[in-house]
Design an enzyme around this catalytic site. Structure first.
Site, PDB file in Angstrom:
ATOM      1  N   ASP A 231     -15.758 -39.160  78.815  1.00 61.84           N
ATOM      2  CA  ASP A 231     -14.325 -39.405  78.988  1.00 61.84           C
ATOM      3  C   ASP A 231     -13.624 -39.069  77.676  1.00 61.84           C
ATOM      4  OD1 ASP A 231     -11.777 -40.333  79.874  1.00 61.84           O
ATOM      5  OD2 ASP A 231     -12.730 -41.870  81.105  1.00 61.84           O
ATOM      6  N   HIS A 232     -12.306 -39.075  77.688  1.00 62.65           N
ATOM      7  CA  HIS A 232     -11.524 -38.680  76.513  1.00 62.65           C
ATOM      8  C   HIS A 232     -10.829 -39.890  75.896  1.00 62.65           C
ATOM      9  CE1 HIS A 232     -11.142 -34.537  78.673  1.00 62.65           C
ATOM     10  NE2 HIS A 232     -12.204 -34.563  77.897  1.00 62.65           N
ATOM     11  N   HIS A 385      -8.549 -41.832  81.152  1.00 63.21           N
ATOM     12  CA  HIS A 385      -8.972 -41.945  82.558  1.00 63.21           C
ATOM     13  C   HIS A 385      -9.476 -40.597  83.081  1.00 63.21           C
ATOM     14  CE1 HIS A 385      -7.405 -45.965  82.540  1.00 63.21           C
ATOM     15  NE2 HIS A 385      -6.172 -45.565  82.337  1.00 63.21           N
ATOM     16  N   HIS A 386     -10.315 -39.940  82.302  1.00 58.44           N
ATOM     17  CA  HIS A 386     -10.868 -38.641  82.661  1.00 58.44           C
ATOM     18  C   HIS A 386     -12.384 -38.727  82.849  1.00 58.44           C
ATOM     19  CE1 HIS A 386      -7.251 -36.458  80.560  1.00 58.44           C
ATOM     20  NE2 HIS A 386      -6.923 -37.043  81.696  1.00 58.44           N
ATOM     21  N   THR A 387     -12.857 -39.800  83.451  1.00 56.21           N
ATOM     22  CA  THR A 387     -14.293 -40.045  83.538  1.00 56.21           C
ATOM     23  C   THR A 387     -15.011 -38.993  84.369  1.00 56.21           C
ATOM     24  OG1 THR A 387     -13.773 -42.400  83.441  1.00 56.21           O
ATOM     25  CG2 THR A 387     -16.019 -41.799  84.017  1.00 56.21           C
TER      26      THR A 387
END
Length: 451
Positions: A231-232, A385-387
Protein backbone atom coordinates in the site's frame (compact mmCIF):
# COMPACT_ATOMS: atom_id res chain seq x y z
CA UNK A 1 1.69 1.33 11.22
CA UNK A 2 -0.88 -1.07 12.69
CA UNK A 3 -4.65 -0.85 12.55
CA UNK A 4 -5.94 -2.14 15.86
CA UNK A 5 -8.82 -4.58 15.43
CA UNK A 6 -12.23 -2.99 15.18
CA UNK A 7 -15.46 -4.69 14.20
CA UNK A 8 -15.97 -2.44 11.21
CA UNK A 9 -12.62 -2.86 9.47
CA UNK A 10 -12.42 -5.55 6.85
CA UNK A 11 -15.21 -7.56 8.42
CA UNK A 12 -17.61 -9.57 6.30
CA UNK A 13 -20.34 -9.22 8.90
CA UNK A 14 -20.11 -5.52 9.72
CA UNK A 15 -20.28 -2.20 7.90
CA UNK A 16 -16.80 -0.80 7.21
CA UNK A 17 -16.73 3.01 7.31
CA UNK A 18 -14.37 3.46 4.37
CA UNK A 19 -14.65 0.37 2.16
CA UNK A 20 -17.14 0.16 -0.68
CA UNK A 21 -20.08 -1.97 0.44
CA UNK A 22 -22.16 -0.91 -2.57
CA UNK A 23 -22.77 -1.94 -6.14
CA UNK A 24 -19.59 -0.65 -7.66
CA UNK A 25 -17.42 -1.37 -4.63
CA UNK A 26 -14.87 1.26 -3.66
CA UNK A 27 -15.40 3.19 -6.90
CA UNK A 28 -18.47 4.42 -4.98
CA UNK A 29 -16.47 5.95 -2.13
CA UNK A 30 -12.99 6.67 -3.48
CA UNK A 31 -11.71 9.93 -4.92
CA UNK A 32 -12.80 9.30 -8.50
CA UNK A 33 -9.12 9.13 -9.50
CA UNK A 34 -8.87 6.83 -12.56
CA UNK A 35 -5.20 6.65 -13.50
CA UNK A 36 -3.69 3.62 -15.17
CA UNK A 37 -0.76 1.72 -13.74
CA UNK A 38 2.57 2.50 -15.37
CA UNK A 39 4.07 0.37 -18.13
CA UNK A 40 6.80 -0.77 -15.76
CA UNK A 41 4.16 -1.99 -13.29
CA UNK A 42 2.61 -4.25 -15.91
CA UNK A 43 5.96 -5.51 -17.12
CA UNK A 44 7.14 -6.15 -13.54
CA UNK A 45 4.03 -8.22 -12.85
CA UNK A 46 4.49 -10.08 -16.13
CA UNK A 47 8.10 -10.88 -15.28
CA UNK A 48 6.92 -12.46 -12.01
CA UNK A 49 5.33 -15.30 -13.98
CA UNK A 50 2.22 -13.56 -15.30
CA UNK A 51 2.88 -13.00 -19.04
CA UNK A 52 -0.73 -12.03 -19.76
CA UNK A 53 -0.12 -8.85 -17.73
CA UNK A 54 2.58 -7.39 -19.99
CA UNK A 55 1.72 -3.83 -20.98
CA UNK A 56 1.31 -4.50 -24.69
CA UNK A 57 -1.11 -7.35 -23.94
CA UNK A 58 -3.10 -5.27 -21.43
CA UNK A 59 -3.38 -2.14 -23.58
CA UNK A 60 -6.31 -3.50 -25.68
CA UNK A 61 -8.26 -4.14 -22.45
CA UNK A 62 -7.43 -0.64 -21.17
CA UNK A 63 -8.70 0.88 -24.41
CA UNK A 64 -11.81 -1.28 -24.56
CA UNK A 65 -12.99 -0.48 -21.04
CA UNK A 66 -12.96 3.32 -21.42
CA UNK A 67 -14.59 6.18 -23.24
CA UNK A 68 -11.97 8.90 -22.97
CA UNK A 69 -13.84 12.18 -23.32
CA UNK A 70 -10.67 14.22 -23.81
CA UNK A 71 -8.49 12.28 -26.20
CA UNK A 72 -10.95 9.95 -27.92
CA UNK A 73 -10.12 6.79 -29.83
CA UNK A 74 -6.52 6.14 -30.83
CA UNK A 75 -3.54 3.94 -30.16
CA UNK A 76 -3.69 4.70 -26.42
CA UNK A 77 -7.34 5.45 -25.67
CA UNK A 78 -10.77 4.04 -26.37
CA UNK A 79 -14.04 5.78 -27.17
CA UNK A 80 -16.64 3.01 -26.81
CA UNK A 81 -16.06 1.49 -23.37
CA UNK A 82 -18.29 1.52 -20.29
CA UNK A 83 -16.08 3.78 -18.11
CA UNK A 84 -16.25 7.49 -18.95
CA UNK A 85 -12.95 9.27 -18.25
CA UNK A 86 -12.41 13.01 -18.23
CA UNK A 87 -9.85 15.51 -16.94
CA UNK A 88 -10.50 18.78 -15.15
CA UNK A 89 -9.65 22.08 -16.79
CA UNK A 90 -7.60 23.33 -13.81
CA UNK A 91 -9.52 26.62 -13.86
CA UNK A 92 -10.04 26.85 -10.10
CA UNK A 93 -7.60 29.47 -8.69
CA UNK A 94 -5.84 26.91 -6.49
CA UNK A 95 -5.45 24.46 -9.38
CA UNK A 96 -4.15 27.18 -11.68
CA UNK A 97 -1.66 28.28 -9.01
CA UNK A 98 -0.45 24.69 -8.55
CA UNK A 99 0.08 24.37 -12.31
CA UNK A 100 2.04 27.63 -12.40
CA UNK A 101 4.11 26.65 -9.34
CA UNK A 102 5.05 23.30 -10.91
CA UNK A 103 6.12 25.11 -14.06
CA UNK A 104 8.10 27.66 -12.02
CA UNK A 105 10.07 24.80 -10.44
CA UNK A 106 10.69 23.19 -13.82
CA UNK A 107 8.56 20.03 -13.59
CA UNK A 108 7.48 18.53 -16.92
CA UNK A 109 3.96 19.06 -18.21
CA UNK A 110 2.02 15.78 -18.33
CA UNK A 111 -1.34 16.48 -19.98
CA UNK A 112 -2.36 12.80 -20.18
CA UNK A 113 -1.42 10.73 -17.16
CA UNK A 114 -2.77 7.61 -18.86
CA UNK A 115 -0.39 7.85 -21.82
CA UNK A 116 2.81 6.53 -20.16
CA UNK A 117 4.67 9.77 -20.85
CA UNK A 118 7.31 11.42 -18.63
CA UNK A 119 5.94 11.90 -15.09
CA UNK A 120 5.15 15.49 -14.21
CA UNK A 121 2.26 17.86 -13.54
CA UNK A 122 -1.14 17.48 -15.12
CA UNK A 123 -4.88 17.10 -14.59
CA UNK A 124 -6.26 13.98 -12.95
CA UNK A 125 -8.09 11.43 -15.12
CA UNK A 126 -11.38 10.81 -13.35
CA UNK A 127 -14.55 8.76 -13.74
CA UNK A 128 -16.54 11.71 -12.37
CA UNK A 129 -18.25 13.56 -15.21
CA UNK A 130 -20.16 16.84 -14.78
CA UNK A 131 -20.07 16.38 -11.03
CA UNK A 132 -21.58 12.86 -11.16
CA UNK A 133 -19.59 9.85 -9.94
CA UNK A 134 -19.90 7.09 -12.53
CA UNK A 135 -18.87 4.10 -10.45
CA UNK A 136 -18.69 0.59 -11.86
CA UNK A 137 -22.22 -0.12 -10.67
CA UNK A 138 -23.41 2.61 -13.02
CA UNK A 139 -20.86 1.94 -15.75
CA UNK A 140 -21.25 -1.84 -15.92
CA UNK A 141 -24.22 -3.22 -13.97
CA UNK A 142 -26.86 -0.71 -14.98
CA UNK A 143 -26.53 -1.81 -18.60
CA UNK A 144 -26.80 -5.49 -17.59
CA UNK A 145 -29.75 -5.42 -15.18
CA UNK A 146 -32.17 -6.88 -17.73
CA UNK A 147 -30.03 -9.90 -18.50
CA UNK A 148 -31.74 -13.18 -17.50
CA UNK A 149 -28.46 -14.60 -16.18
CA UNK A 150 -27.89 -11.78 -13.65
CA UNK A 151 -29.34 -11.70 -10.14
CA UNK A 152 -28.19 -9.08 -7.65
CA UNK A 153 -28.83 -9.81 -3.97
CA UNK A 154 -27.95 -7.23 -1.32
CA UNK A 155 -27.63 -7.35 2.47
CA UNK A 156 -26.21 -10.86 2.29
CA UNK A 157 -22.63 -10.85 3.62
CA UNK A 158 -20.63 -13.91 2.65
CA UNK A 159 -19.46 -16.03 5.56
CA UNK A 160 -17.21 -18.43 3.65
CA UNK A 161 -16.76 -20.25 0.36
CA UNK A 162 -18.23 -23.75 0.31
CA UNK A 163 -15.52 -26.16 -0.86
CA UNK A 164 -16.24 -29.85 -1.48
CA UNK A 165 -13.55 -32.33 -2.50
CA UNK A 166 -11.18 -29.54 -3.50
CA UNK A 167 -13.74 -27.62 -5.55
CA UNK A 168 -15.69 -24.45 -4.76
CA UNK A 169 -19.40 -25.20 -5.11
CA UNK A 170 -20.95 -22.02 -3.73
CA UNK A 171 -20.89 -19.54 -0.86
CA UNK A 172 -22.48 -19.51 2.57
CA UNK A 173 -24.24 -16.17 3.18
CA UNK A 174 -26.09 -14.50 6.01
CA UNK A 175 -29.40 -13.34 4.56
CA UNK A 176 -31.73 -11.73 7.06
CA UNK A 177 -30.16 -13.59 9.94
CA UNK A 178 -30.42 -16.98 8.23
CA UNK A 179 -27.46 -18.86 6.83
CA UNK A 180 -28.09 -19.85 3.22
CA UNK A 181 -25.90 -21.61 0.67
CA UNK A 182 -25.82 -20.09 -2.79
CA UNK A 183 -24.76 -22.83 -5.19
CA UNK A 184 -22.45 -21.99 -8.07
CA UNK A 185 -20.54 -23.70 -10.82
CA UNK A 186 -17.74 -21.21 -10.25
CA UNK A 187 -17.13 -18.66 -7.50
CA UNK A 188 -15.35 -15.35 -8.17
CA UNK A 189 -14.38 -13.28 -5.13
CA UNK A 190 -14.10 -9.53 -5.68
CA UNK A 191 -14.62 -8.19 -2.17
CA UNK A 192 -11.43 -6.13 -2.12
CA UNK A 193 -7.93 -6.58 -0.76
CA UNK A 194 -9.00 -6.90 2.87
CA UNK A 195 -12.25 -8.87 2.73
CA UNK A 196 -11.18 -11.28 -0.03
CA UNK A 197 -8.16 -12.69 1.88
CA UNK A 198 -10.26 -12.72 5.05
CA UNK A 199 -12.84 -14.87 3.24
CA UNK A 200 -10.17 -17.14 1.80
CA UNK A 201 -8.74 -17.76 5.25
CA UNK A 202 -12.17 -18.36 6.79
CA UNK A 203 -12.77 -20.86 3.98
CA UNK A 204 -9.63 -22.86 4.84
CA UNK A 205 -7.24 -21.27 2.34
CA UNK A 206 -4.32 -19.57 4.04
CA UNK A 207 -1.26 -20.08 6.24
CA UNK A 208 -1.57 -23.46 7.93
CA UNK A 209 -0.33 -22.29 11.32
CA UNK A 210 -2.87 -19.45 11.51
CA UNK A 211 -5.77 -21.65 10.45
CA UNK A 212 -4.89 -24.46 12.85
CA UNK A 213 -4.42 -21.99 15.71
CA UNK A 214 -8.06 -20.95 15.31
CA UNK A 215 -9.45 -24.41 14.69
CA UNK A 216 -10.19 -23.81 11.01
CA UNK A 217 -9.82 -26.66 8.50
CA UNK A 218 -6.79 -26.41 6.24
CA UNK A 219 -8.11 -27.06 2.74
CA UNK A 220 -5.14 -25.37 1.06
CA UNK A 221 -1.99 -24.36 2.90
CA UNK A 222 -1.37 -21.03 1.20
CA UNK A 223 1.26 -19.04 3.05
CA UNK A 224 0.90 -16.00 0.79
CA UNK A 225 -2.73 -15.15 1.64
CA UNK A 226 -2.48 -11.98 3.70
CA UNK A 227 1.24 -12.48 4.33
CA UNK A 228 2.81 -9.44 2.62
CA UNK A 229 0.59 -6.79 1.10
CA UNK A 230 1.47 -3.48 -0.49
CA UNK A 231 0.00 0.00 0.00
CA UNK A 232 1.06 3.65 -0.27
CA UNK A 233 1.82 5.74 2.85
CA UNK A 234 0.25 9.17 2.66
CA UNK A 235 0.55 12.46 4.54
CA UNK A 236 -1.77 15.48 4.47
CA UNK A 237 -0.26 18.97 4.12
CA UNK A 238 -2.65 21.88 4.59
CA UNK A 239 -2.26 25.49 3.51
CA UNK A 240 -4.19 28.67 4.25
CA UNK A 241 -5.79 30.49 1.27
CA UNK A 242 -5.40 34.28 1.12
CA UNK A 243 -9.07 34.68 0.25
CA UNK A 244 -12.18 32.70 -0.54
CA UNK A 245 -11.22 30.84 -3.72
CA UNK A 246 -14.70 29.58 -4.49
CA UNK A 247 -16.14 26.10 -4.70
CA UNK A 248 -14.79 23.45 -7.07
CA UNK A 249 -17.16 23.15 -10.00
CA UNK A 250 -17.27 19.47 -10.89
CA UNK A 251 -14.62 17.62 -8.87
CA UNK A 252 -12.78 17.93 -5.59
CA UNK A 253 -9.55 17.05 -7.44
CA UNK A 254 -7.18 19.72 -8.69
CA UNK A 255 -3.86 18.98 -10.35
CA UNK A 256 -1.51 16.10 -9.69
CA UNK A 257 2.28 16.15 -9.67
CA UNK A 258 4.33 12.98 -10.05
CA UNK A 259 8.02 13.39 -9.33
CA UNK A 260 10.89 10.99 -8.82
CA UNK A 261 12.68 10.27 -5.58
CA UNK A 262 16.39 11.05 -5.65
CA UNK A 263 17.67 7.47 -5.58
CA UNK A 264 14.62 5.36 -6.38
CA UNK A 265 14.51 2.95 -9.34
CA UNK A 266 10.98 3.97 -10.37
CA UNK A 267 10.43 7.30 -12.18
CA UNK A 268 7.43 9.21 -10.84
CA UNK A 269 7.28 7.27 -7.56
CA UNK A 270 6.24 10.31 -5.48
CA UNK A 271 2.78 11.85 -5.78
CA UNK A 272 1.27 15.19 -4.81
CA UNK A 273 -2.50 15.17 -5.27
CA UNK A 274 -4.36 18.45 -4.81
CA UNK A 275 -7.69 18.77 -3.02
CA UNK A 276 -9.88 21.74 -3.97
CA UNK A 277 -12.19 21.03 -1.04
CA UNK A 278 -11.17 21.24 2.62
CA UNK A 279 -10.68 17.90 4.36
CA UNK A 280 -13.37 18.92 6.84
CA UNK A 281 -15.78 19.34 3.93
CA UNK A 282 -14.96 15.97 2.38
CA UNK A 283 -15.39 14.23 5.74
CA UNK A 284 -18.69 16.00 6.33
CA UNK A 285 -20.17 15.52 2.89
CA UNK A 286 -20.19 19.20 1.95
CA UNK A 287 -18.30 21.25 -0.64
CA UNK A 288 -16.79 24.02 1.45
CA UNK A 289 -16.13 25.01 5.06
CA UNK A 290 -15.68 28.78 5.42
CA UNK A 291 -12.16 29.67 6.51
CA UNK A 292 -10.90 26.09 6.39
CA UNK A 293 -7.49 25.31 4.86
CA UNK A 294 -7.03 23.41 1.61
CA UNK A 295 -4.71 20.46 1.27
CA UNK A 296 -2.23 18.40 -0.69
CA UNK A 297 -2.20 14.63 -0.23
CA UNK A 298 1.37 13.46 -0.69
CA UNK A 299 2.47 9.85 -0.87
CA UNK A 300 5.40 7.56 -1.62
CA UNK A 301 4.28 5.10 -4.29
CA UNK A 302 7.32 2.87 -4.68
CA UNK A 303 6.02 -0.73 -4.80
CA UNK A 304 6.84 -2.34 -1.44
CA UNK A 305 5.24 -5.33 0.28
CA UNK A 306 5.45 -4.46 3.96
CA UNK A 307 1.93 -5.13 5.28
CA UNK A 308 0.25 -8.19 6.75
CA UNK A 309 -3.32 -9.32 7.39
CA UNK A 310 -3.87 -12.09 9.96
CA UNK A 311 -6.96 -13.73 11.37
CA UNK A 312 -7.78 -13.02 15.00
CA UNK A 313 -10.79 -15.32 15.21
CA UNK A 314 -12.74 -17.94 13.29
CA UNK A 315 -15.81 -15.73 13.77
CA UNK A 316 -16.49 -13.90 10.46
CA UNK A 317 -17.69 -10.83 12.36
CA UNK A 318 -14.28 -10.37 14.00
CA UNK A 319 -12.03 -8.25 11.85
CA UNK A 320 -8.49 -9.41 11.05
CA UNK A 321 -5.44 -7.62 12.34
CA UNK A 322 -3.99 -5.31 9.69
CA UNK A 323 -0.42 -4.03 9.96
CA UNK A 324 0.78 -1.77 7.14
CA UNK A 325 4.44 -1.94 8.17
CA UNK A 326 5.05 1.57 6.85
CA UNK A 327 8.40 3.38 6.89
CA UNK A 328 10.50 0.50 8.16
CA UNK A 329 13.24 1.07 5.57
CA UNK A 330 15.39 4.25 5.50
CA UNK A 331 14.59 4.80 1.81
CA UNK A 332 10.86 4.90 2.59
CA UNK A 333 11.35 7.64 5.17
CA UNK A 334 13.65 9.50 2.79
CA UNK A 335 11.04 9.39 0.00
CA UNK A 336 8.34 10.92 2.17
CA UNK A 337 10.73 13.63 3.36
CA UNK A 338 11.46 14.48 -0.26
CA UNK A 339 7.82 14.82 -1.32
CA UNK A 340 6.98 16.87 1.79
CA UNK A 341 9.91 19.21 1.14
CA UNK A 342 8.98 19.56 -2.53
CA UNK A 343 5.44 20.49 -1.52
CA UNK A 344 6.84 23.16 0.78
CA UNK A 345 8.90 24.49 -2.14
CA UNK A 346 5.81 24.58 -4.36
CA UNK A 347 3.80 26.58 -1.82
CA UNK A 348 6.73 29.01 -1.46
CA UNK A 349 6.85 29.85 -5.18
CA UNK A 350 5.81 33.25 -6.45
CA UNK A 351 2.97 31.64 -8.40
CA UNK A 352 1.45 29.85 -5.42
CA UNK A 353 2.01 32.81 -3.12
CA UNK A 354 -0.74 34.56 -5.10
CA UNK A 355 -3.37 32.30 -3.48
CA UNK A 356 -1.67 31.05 -0.30
CA UNK A 357 -0.81 32.80 2.94
CA UNK A 358 1.29 29.93 4.27
CA UNK A 359 1.82 26.22 4.53
CA UNK A 360 0.45 25.23 7.95
CA UNK A 361 3.22 22.75 8.66
CA UNK A 362 5.88 21.58 8.94
CA UNK A 363 7.72 24.74 9.94
CA UNK A 364 11.09 25.67 8.36
CA UNK A 365 13.14 24.30 11.26
CA UNK A 366 11.41 20.92 11.03
CA UNK A 367 11.80 20.86 7.26
CA UNK A 368 15.54 21.40 7.61
CA UNK A 369 16.11 18.52 10.04
CA UNK A 370 15.71 14.91 8.85
CA UNK A 371 15.00 13.47 12.29
CA UNK A 372 12.51 16.16 13.21
CA UNK A 373 10.76 15.79 9.86
CA UNK A 374 10.56 12.01 10.30
CA UNK A 375 8.81 12.55 13.64
CA UNK A 376 6.44 15.11 12.09
CA UNK A 377 5.54 12.71 9.26
CA UNK A 378 5.08 9.73 11.59
CA UNK A 379 2.62 11.73 13.67
CA UNK A 380 0.47 12.42 10.60
CA UNK A 381 0.94 9.22 8.66
CA UNK A 382 -2.05 7.72 6.88
CA UNK A 383 -2.82 5.37 4.04
CA UNK A 384 -3.83 6.08 0.45
CA UNK A 385 -6.18 3.04 0.63
CA UNK A 386 -4.34 1.41 -2.28
CA UNK A 387 -4.02 -2.08 -0.80
CA UNK A 388 -2.80 -4.79 -3.19
CA UNK A 389 -1.16 -8.20 -2.98
CA UNK A 390 -3.08 -9.97 -0.22
CA UNK A 391 -3.57 -12.96 -2.57
CA UNK A 392 -0.81 -12.37 -5.14
CA UNK A 393 -0.73 -13.95 -8.58
CA UNK A 394 2.04 -16.08 -10.02
CA UNK A 395 2.99 -19.64 -10.95
CA UNK A 396 1.56 -22.49 -8.85
CA UNK A 397 5.05 -23.71 -7.94
CA UNK A 398 5.90 -20.35 -6.32
CA UNK A 399 4.95 -20.54 -2.60
CA UNK A 400 4.70 -16.75 -2.52
CA UNK A 401 1.61 -16.74 -4.76
CA UNK A 402 -2.03 -17.64 -4.17
CA UNK A 403 -3.63 -17.43 -7.64
CA UNK A 404 -2.59 -17.64 -11.27
CA UNK A 405 -2.55 -14.73 -13.72
CA UNK A 406 -6.26 -15.22 -14.44
CA UNK A 407 -7.24 -15.21 -10.77
CA UNK A 408 -7.67 -18.98 -10.32
CA UNK A 409 -6.87 -19.99 -6.74
CA UNK A 410 -4.03 -22.50 -6.66
CA UNK A 411 -5.19 -25.95 -5.55
CA UNK A 412 -8.92 -25.18 -5.43
CA UNK A 413 -10.98 -25.76 -8.58
CA UNK A 414 -13.83 -23.42 -9.46
CA UNK A 415 -12.57 -20.50 -7.36
CA UNK A 416 -11.13 -17.22 -8.62
CA UNK A 417 -10.22 -13.80 -7.29
CA UNK A 418 -10.87 -10.67 -9.36
CA UNK A 419 -9.72 -7.63 -7.41
CA UNK A 420 -6.47 -5.92 -6.41
CA UNK A 421 -5.70 -8.74 -3.99
CA UNK A 422 -4.04 -10.54 -6.91
CA UNK A 423 -1.63 -7.76 -7.95
CA UNK A 424 1.85 -8.73 -6.71
CA UNK A 425 2.32 -5.22 -5.34
CA UNK A 426 0.70 -1.80 -5.58
CA UNK A 427 1.24 0.08 -8.85
CA UNK A 428 2.98 3.44 -9.10
CA UNK A 429 -0.45 5.06 -9.44
CA UNK A 430 -3.67 4.60 -7.53
CA UNK A 431 -5.17 1.19 -8.40
CA UNK A 432 -8.85 1.99 -9.17
CA UNK A 433 -8.41 1.69 -12.94
CA UNK A 434 -6.30 -1.44 -12.45
CA UNK A 435 -9.01 -2.96 -10.26
CA UNK A 436 -11.51 -2.54 -13.12
CA UNK A 437 -8.92 -3.92 -15.53
CA UNK A 438 -8.51 -6.98 -13.32
CA UNK A 439 -12.24 -7.65 -13.58
CA UNK A 440 -12.07 -7.29 -17.36
CA UNK A 441 -9.17 -9.74 -17.69
CA UNK A 442 -10.68 -12.35 -15.34
CA UNK A 443 -14.05 -12.11 -17.13
CA UNK A 444 -12.26 -12.57 -20.46
CA UNK A 445 -10.42 -15.60 -19.08
CA UNK A 446 -13.68 -17.16 -17.85
CA UNK A 447 -15.44 -16.61 -21.19
CA UNK A 448 -12.57 -18.09 -23.19
CA UNK A 449 -11.43 -20.71 -20.65
CA UNK A 450 -7.88 -19.33 -20.64
CA UNK A 451 -5.25 -21.26 -18.72
Amino acid sequence: MTIEPVAELGSVGAKPPFRGRYLGGSTTVNGGYFIRARREDFDRWAAAGNPAWAYERMLPFLRAMETDLGFGAGDVHGADGPVLVRRGELEHPAAAAFAAAAQELGFPHEPDKNAQSTPGFGPVPSNTVDGVRLNTGVSYLRAALDRPNLTVVGNSPVIRVVITDGRATGVLVDHGGRHTVVDAGEVVLCAGSFVTPHLLQLSGIGPRADLERLGLPVLKDSFSVGARFSDHPQVLLEWAPRRDLGEPTDSWLGGCLHLSSSDGPHPGDLENLQSLAPMAALAGGTVTVPGAPLAFLVSAQTPRRTGSLRLRSADPATAPRIDYGYLQAPEDRRSLREVVRTTAELTATRAFHEVSRALLGPDPATLADDRALDVWIAGRLGTAHHTCGTAPMGPADDPGTAVDQYGRVHGIAGLRVADTSILPDAPLRGPAATAVLTGELVAHAVRHDLR
